[in-house]
Design an enzyme around this catalytic site. Structure first.
Site, PDB file in Angstrom:
ATOM      1  N   ASP A   1      -9.214   3.813  -1.873  1.00  0.00           N
ATOM      2  CA  ASP A   1     -10.029   4.189  -0.714  1.00  0.00           C
ATOM      3  C   ASP A   1     -11.389   4.713  -1.146  1.00  0.00           C
ATOM      4  O   ASP A   1     -11.657   5.912  -1.127  1.00  0.00           O
ATOM      5  CB  ASP A   1      -9.288   5.240   0.110  1.00  0.00           C
ATOM      6  CG  ASP A   1      -8.000   4.696   0.691  1.00  0.00           C
ATOM      7  OD1 ASP A   1      -7.841   3.463   0.729  1.00  0.00           O
ATOM      8  OD2 ASP A   1      -7.149   5.497   1.110  1.00  0.00           O
TER       9      ASP A   1
ATOM     10  N   ASP B   1       0.857  -1.180   0.000  1.00  0.00           N
ATOM     11  CA  ASP B   1       0.000   0.000   0.000  1.00  0.00           C
ATOM     12  C   ASP B   1       0.902   1.241   0.000  1.00  0.00           C
ATOM     13  O   ASP B   1       2.128   1.138   0.159  1.00  0.00           O
ATOM     14  CB  ASP B   1      -0.884  -0.032   1.249  1.00  0.00           C
ATOM     15  CG  ASP B   1      -2.075   0.909   1.163  1.00  0.00           C
ATOM     16  OD1 ASP B   1      -2.269   1.563   0.118  1.00  0.00           O
ATOM     17  OD2 ASP B   1      -2.827   0.989   2.158  1.00  0.00           O
TER      18      ASP B   1
END
Length: 908
Positions: A615, A540
C-alpha cells in the site's frame, strides 16, 4: 547462428546475442527528488514494535560482543563422508548444543545448531527447500587440541573450527571469507515447557547474568508473559531465542533481506533498530527505515570487487538483523586519508541475526560471482515461476470496479483510446459480503458473461481471494473448513477468530498439507462458481492481517497443530500462495501456468507467482523507492515484482502519474491500482496530452514483450534476477556498488536496461533516436514529459514486436523486429525464446513450430554494405536495405524468414 531448444511447446532460437538493454532515466529534479507537500501522513508506529518492545530482541541485543561462553567439545566430533557433528557447551549454564556442518553441491556450506537434548522440540522450517540439498564429501585436513580444519574442495577452501571459544572460519587460501561467532554472540536460548518453569528459572537466570546489569532486574518480567498495548502473549512454552553473528572481512556493501522501504544498500543499525523481518499489514508505510513490511526473505548478499557471497538464514519466526561496519560514518575524505596514511584497517561488515524461536539453520553461499550466488540460492529454494506471457502485460485495477457494467465500460475505454492491456482486476467488493469464491448477486450477477466478453477480446481478469474466512453458517467455505477442523486454533483449543474485512473471521491453517489440498480444490470450475479459464487470483492480507490482533496480525500463541504461530508466522503467506497456485494448475488438468499475486511472502515464494510492494502512496518518493524495493527482491530470487502505478493512497498529480507509468512500464510487474476513496484514474481521464503520454509508455511495454518473456525464461532456468543493480553486471567496478541510492537511480533489466546517473563501461544506443553514447562517462540526457530515456548496450540483440494490439494474446503470432546494437568489435549476441505462452514447460522430443516471422532487422553502429544476402533453407537471396549515414543505422526490411528457422545474413 541459430539452434533449437526442444520442449513440448517451446523453442529457443539462438541469434548470436547476449540480450543486453540499458534503461537509464536522466536525473531530473522534479521526477526523482520532488516531495509531495500537500497534507501529511505516516504509519502509526505505535502499532508496531521496536526492538526495545520485543522482549527477545531487547534481551539479545543487550548482549555485547565479547568472548563466547561456548566451546567445542572436540572429543565428541564425528565425521562421515558428508557431515561433521560436534557438541558445543555453554560454560555458564552447561547446556549442550549440537553443531552439524555440511558441504553442499555448488559451493555452499550449511551450518545447523540445535539443542542436544531440548526440553521441547524446536521448529525446523519445511517446504521452503525444493529438496534435501545434495552433499559433497568433507575431508579432515588437520586436528589438534585447539580445533579442526576441514577441506571444502575446490579453490583451496576450508573450514576452521576453533574450540575455545567456539568459532568457525571459512577460508580460501590465506583469505578469510566469513567468520561465524567471531564476536561471541551465538545464543540458543532455552525453551521451558509450562510444567517445568520453576526448574528452568535457575538456568535462565544464568543466561540472563550475561546481559547488561541494568537489564537483569527486568529480564524475568518479560520472559513468561509479554504484553504489547492491550495484547498479551502467554508464551506457554516459555521464552526462547536464537542468535548468531557473521563477520565479513573486506566487505562494505551488503544487500537483500527484503521487505523494507529503504535504499538498496543496507545501512548500519548501530544507532537505531535492527532490520526487522516479520510479515505485517503496515497501513501507509513509511520510507527509509528498517521497519518490517508485508514479506520477509532472510537472505543477505555481501559484495566487493573480488567476491560475492550470501547468507540464507532459514527461520520463519520474527527475526531482527543488526549490521555494523568499521567504515560506517567515514567520509570519502576520511577513507582517502586512511589510504594516504597507510591505514592497515581492513573494511569489515558484521551482521547479527536474532530469531525468536526455531533453530539456527544457515546456508553460506560462497559465490564467487553474483550469478554464482543466484544459482546457489536457486538450487536451494527454486527459481522464479515462469509466468504466462499475458501476465507481463499491463494490468488495470482499483478498489473496486463497481459492477459488470463498470468493468465493461473500462474495458471499452481502453479500446476507444487505443491503449493495450491484458488484465482487469476486482478487489474485495466483487464478492457476496466479503465471502471469497463468491460474486455479489446484484453487481456481478452473471460473471461468466463478463468473463466471456473479456475472453472474446483475448483479455483476462484477476479476482481477489483472501485467507480470512467470514464466520457465517450460511457460507459453504466456512462450514467446510470448520467441519474439517482446518482453522488455526487459539491457545485454549477453540477456532482462532479475528477481525478483518468480513467482520469476524477464521483463518485456515495453511501449514497443513491437507488444508492446502482442500483449498486448491476450491478453484475447480465446478466449485468456484462463475469462474472460467481466464480468471486468475490475487492473495491479499495474507501476513496474516488481523485488524484486532497484536501489530495487526495473529497472536503468537495461536496454534498450528503442535506449533505456535510464533514459529511459523513468516511462512503463512508463502503457504497461501502455494495452495492457490496449485489450485489454478489443478483446475487446468495440470497443464497451464498459474498467475497468482501475493502481498506476503518468504524465501521460496518465487516458485508460486508475483509480489507487489503493497500500500504505497501517490508521492514522488514512493515512486522512487519502488526501484530499490524491487531490486532487493530480485537479488533474493523474487523477480516478478512491481509497485502500484500512481500510488495506492492519495491522488497523484498529473505529472507524477505520467512519470509513474513511464517507470512502471520498465518494471517486471506492471499494474495500476488505487484506493477506494481516491478519484478514478483510468489512463484517459487526464486530458488528451497526458492520455497520449500514458498510451506511449504502455505501448512501449508491449513492443518489448518478447524481451520481457526471454528474461523471465532465463530467470526461471537460472535464478538470475530480471531486474538487477549495475554491480551484478559490473561486479569489479566500485562505482556501481551504490548505483541505487537516495540521490541516484540505476537499474538493469536483464543485462541491459538502466536509469542514467553514473558512468558505466560499454557503448550504449538510445532506442528512440539511435544516438550512440560511448561508455566511461556520465550521461545527462535532457528529459521532457514525452521522453523515456532508454538505452541498448552495444553487443546485444533485442527482439521486439512493433505491431501493438489490444492485448499480448492478440500479438502472439505477429512478426519480430531484431534490434542489433554493435559493440566496438562489430559483434552482437542475443536470444529469442518462443513457446505457446501459457502451458507448463516439459521436455519433449517434438519441436515447437511458430507462424511468426522476422519482418525487419535494424543494425545500430553499422557501416554501409555494398550488398546484403540471406541464406535460409539452403538458398541465398539478396535483401534490400536502407542506410542512414548520419546515425550509422542499417535497416533490412522484410527478410521474411520464419522465427524458428536457421538462417544467416551476410553483409558485404
Amino acid at each position: 547462428q541459430a539452434g533449437r531448444w526442444l520442449g513440448s511447446s517451446q523453442i529457443l532460437l539462438k541469434i548470436s546475442c547476449l540480450l543486453d538493454f540499458l534503461y537509464r532515466m536522466a536525473p531530473v529534479l522534479l521526477l526523482w527528488l520532488a516531495v509531495c507537500l500537500s497534507g501529511t501522513w505516516a504509519v502509526d508506529r505505535g502499532n508496531f514494535k521496536t526492538c526495545d518492545q520485543s522482549a527477545f530482541c531487547k534481551r539479545q541485543r543487550a548482549l555485547k560482543p565479547g568472548e563466547s561462553p561456548y566451546r567445542a567439545l572436540l572429543e565428541t566430533m564425528e565425521l562421515t563422508n558428508t557431515r561433521l557433528t560436534l557438541q558445543l557447551i555453554n560454560d555458564n549454564n552447561k547446556v549442550r548444543l549440537l553443531l552439524e556442518l555440511y558441504r553442499l553441491q555448488g559451493n555452499i556450506t550449511r551450518v545447523k545448531i540445535n539443542e542436544l537434548k531440548p526440553l521441547k522440540p524446536r521448529y525446523e522450517v519445511p517446504d521452503v527447500l525444493i529438496r534435501e540439498p545434495p552433499t559433497e564429501p568433507l575431508s579432515l585436513l588437520s586436528q589438534d587440541e585447539n580445533g579442526v580444519v576441514l577441506s571444502l574442495g575446490a579453490e583451496s577452501q576450508r573450514v576452521i573450527v576453533s574450540a575455545r571459544p567456539f568459532r568457525l572460519d571459512i577460508m580460501e587460501g590465506r583469505e578469510v571469507l566469513m567468520s561465524l561467532n567471531s564476536r561471541g554472540l551465538l545464543t540458543q536460548f532455552l525453551r521451558c515447557i509450562s510444567a517445568s518453569i520453576s526448574s528452568c528459572k535457575s538456568l535462565l537466570s544464568l543466561f540472563a547474568s550475561q546481559a547488561a546489569k541494568e537489564e537483569e532486574e527486568k529480564v524475568e518480567d518479560v520472559m513468561w508473559e509479554e504484553t504489547f498495548k492491550s495484547h498479551s502473549d502467554s508464551k506457554p512454552n516459555g521464552p526462547s531465542a536464537v542468535s548468531l553473528d557473521f563477520s565479513l572481512p573486506g566487505v562494505e556493501h551488503v544487500y537483500g533481506i527484503p521487505e523494507h522501504a529503504d535504499t538498496l544498500r543496507l545501512k548500519t543499525t548501530d544507532n537505531g533498530d535492527p532490520y526487522r523481518l516479520y510479515n505485517l499489514d503496515v497501513f501507509q508505510y513509511e520510507l527509509y527505515n528498517p521497519m518490517a513490511l508485508y514479506g520477509a526473505v532472510p537472505v543477505m548478499l555481501a559484495h566487493n570487487a573480488q567476491r560475492t557471497t550470501g547468507i540464507f538464514w532459514l527461520n520463519a519466526a520474527e527475526t531482527w538483523v543488526d549490521i555494523s561496519s568499521n567504515t560506517a560514518g567515514k567520509t570519502v575524505f576520511g577513507k582517502m586519508l586512511d589510504y594516504v596514511q597507510g591505514s592497515s584497517e581492513t573494511p569489515q561488515t558484521d551482521v547479527r541475526w536474532i530469531s525468536e524461536s526455531g533453530i539456527i539453520d544457515v546456508f553460506i553461499m560462497l559465490g564467487p560471482t553474483p550469478n554464482d550466488v543466484f544459482s546457489q540460492y536457486a538450487s536451494l529454494t527454486g527459481t522464479q515461476s515462469f509466468p504466462p506471457l499475458a501476465s507481463l502485460g499491463y494490468h488495470q485495477c482499483r478498489w473496486n470496479y463497481n459492477d459488470q457494467e463498470d468493468v465493461q465500460s473500462v474495458d471499452a475505454g481502453f479500446d476507444e483510446h487505443d491503449i493495450p492491456y491484458d488484465f482487469i482486476w476486482l478487489d474485495i467488493e466483487h464478492t457476496d459480503g466479503k465471502r471469497y469464491f463468491t460474486w455479489d448477486p446484484h453487481k456481478f450477477a452473471t460473471p461468466k458473461e463478463m468473463l466471456q466478453g473479456l475472453m472474446d477480446k483475448k483479455r483476462k481478469m484477476v479476482a481477489i481471494v483472501d485467507p480470512h474466512i467470514k464466520v457465517d453458517s450460511n457460507y459453504k467455505i466456512h462450514n467446510e473448513i470448520r467441519s474439517r477442523g482446518f482453522y488455526i486454533k487459539n491457545k485454549d483449543g477453540g477456532d482462532y477468530e479475528g477481525w478483518c474485512w468480513p467482520g469476524s473471521a477464521g483463518y485456515p491453517d495453511f501449514t497443513r498439507a491437507d488444508m492446502r489440498a482442500w483449498w486448491a480444490s476450491m478453484f475447480a470450475y465446478d466449485q468456484y462458481e462463475g469462474s472460467m479459464e481466464n480468471l486468475y487470483t490475487w492473495n491479499d492480507m495474507n501476513e496474516p492481517s488481523v485488524f484486532n490482533g497484536p501489530e495487526v496480525t495473529m497472536h503468537k500463541d495461536a496454534m498450528h497443530g503442535a506449533w505456535e504461530h510464533r514459529d511459523v508466522h513468516n511462512l503463512y503467506g508463502f503457504y497461501v500462495q502455494m495452495a492457490t497456485a496449485e489450485g489454478l494448475i489443478q483446475r487446468s488438468g495440470g497443464v497451464e501456468r498459474p498467475f497468482v499475486l501475493t502481498r506476503a511472502f518468504f524465501a521460496g515464494s518465487q516458485r508460486f507467482g508475483a509480489v507487489w510492494t503493497g500500500d504505497n502512496a501517490a508521492e514522488w518518493d514512493h515512486l522512487k523507492i519502488s526501484i530499490p524495493m524491487c531490486l532487493s527482491l530480485g537479488l533474493v530470487g523474487i523477480s516478478f515484482c512491481g509497485a502500484d502505478v500512481g500510488g495506492f493512497f492519495k491522488s497523484p498529480s498529473t505529472e507524477l502519474l505520467v512519470r509513474w507509468y513511464q517507470t512502471g512500464a520498465y518494471q517486471p510487474f506492471f499494474r495500476a491500482h488505487a484506493h477506494l476513496d481516491t478519484p478514478r484514474r483510468e489512463p484517459w481521464l487526464f486530458g488528451p496530452e497526458n492520455t497520449a503520454l500514458i498510451r506511449e509508455a504502455v505501448r512501449q511495454r508491449y513492443t518489448f514483450m518478447p524481451y520481457w518473456y526471454q528474461q523471465f525464461y532465463l530467470a526461471h532456468r537460472t535464478g538470475q534476477p530480471v531486474m538487477r543493480p549495475l554491480w551484478v553486471e559490473y561486479p569489479q567496478d566500485p562505482a556501481t556498488f551504490d548505483s541505487v541510492s537516495v540521490t541516484c537511480l540505476q537499474t538493469l533489466l536483464g543485462a541491459v536496461l538502466t536509469f542514467v546517473c553514473v558512468c558505466v563501461p560499454q557503448v550504449w544506443f538510445d532506442i528512440h533516436t539511435f544516438q550512440k553514447h560511448n561508455g566511461a562517462q556520465n550521461l545527462y540526457i535532457p528529459v521532457t514529459m514525452s521522453s523515456i530515456p532508454v538505452f541498448q548496450r552495444g553487443g546485444s540483440i533485442i527482439p521486439r514486436k512493433m505491431r501493438v494490439r489490444r492485448s499480448s494474446s492478440c500479438m502472439e503470432h505477429d512478426p519480430y523486429t531484431l534490434y542489433v546494437a554493435l559493440n566496438p568489435q562489430r559483434t552482437a549476441e542475443g536470444e529469442l525464446y518462443i513457446d505457446d505462452v501459457i502451458n507448463i514447460l516439459s521436455v519433449s522430443e517434438n519441436p515447437f513450430t511458430t507462424g511468426s516471422w522476422i519482418e525487419r532487422i535494424v543494425i545500430l553502429g553499422a557501416s554501409k554494405p555494398s550488398k546484403v544476402t540471406l541464406k535460409a533453407a539452403g538458398e541465398c537471396y539478396t535483401l534490400q536495405f536502407e542506410f542512414d549515414a548520419s546515425m550509422s543505422v542499417l535497416t533490412l526490411r522484410k527478410p521474411g524468414m520464419n522465427s524458428g528457422a536457421d538462417w544467416t545474413v551476410t553483409l558485404q
